[in-house]
Design a protein around this motif. Sequence first.
Motif, PDB file in Angstrom:
ATOM      1  N   ARG A   1      -4.969  -0.455   2.435  1.00  0.00           N
ATOM      2  CA  ARG A   1      -5.403   0.914   2.679  1.00  0.00           C
ATOM      3  C   ARG A   1      -4.474   1.888   1.975  1.00  0.00           C
TER       4      ARG A   1
ATOM      5  N   PRO B   1     -15.035   0.796   6.355  1.00  0.00           N
ATOM      6  CA  PRO B   1     -14.364   2.044   6.713  1.00  0.00           C
ATOM      7  C   PRO B   1     -14.147   2.983   5.532  1.00  0.00           C
TER       8      PRO B   1
ATOM      9  N   ASP C   1     -12.128   5.543   3.303  1.00  0.00           N
ATOM     10  CA  ASP C   1     -10.712   5.579   2.933  1.00  0.00           C
ATOM     11  C   ASP C   1     -10.046   6.892   3.315  1.00  0.00           C
TER      12      ASP C   1
ATOM     13  N   CYS D   1     -11.048   9.022   6.331  1.00  0.00           N
ATOM     14  CA  CYS D   1     -10.924   9.216   7.783  1.00  0.00           C
ATOM     15  C   CYS D   1     -10.836   7.897   8.549  1.00  0.00           C
ATOM     16  N   ARG D   2     -11.003   6.745   7.847  1.00  0.00           N
ATOM     17  CA  ARG D   2     -10.881   5.407   8.439  1.00  0.00           C
ATOM     18  C   ARG D   2     -12.031   5.067   9.379  1.00  0.00           C
TER      19      ARG D   2
END
Length: 85
Positions: free
Chosen positions: A5, A28, A30, A32-33
């Motif tokens: 990440r 997900p 990148d 706000c996940r």
Amino acid sequence: MNGSRLNVAALRRAVPLRMWGGKGSGLPCDFCRVTVGPDDVEYEVEAQLDGGTVMLRFHYRCHYAWTGGEEPRAAEDPRIAADRA
Ligand SMILES: [Zn+2]
């Protein structure tokens, strides 16, 4: 770099090269996940970072924020492009 990440500083350094829009892939974002669901518009961005190339994934709104809140051009909005097809 692959598979890890990116932190916020790395995201800021990344220079977008190419971009695709489409339906969310369930992976997900990148920025706000949070998972980009199938009902969301997902932006996939190929970006240059520290001499390498990375693939980034964003929600529509997160891509908008990542690019500095600039108004997206119509041609880059997959919803608008779909209307024209
Ligand atoms: Zn997001």
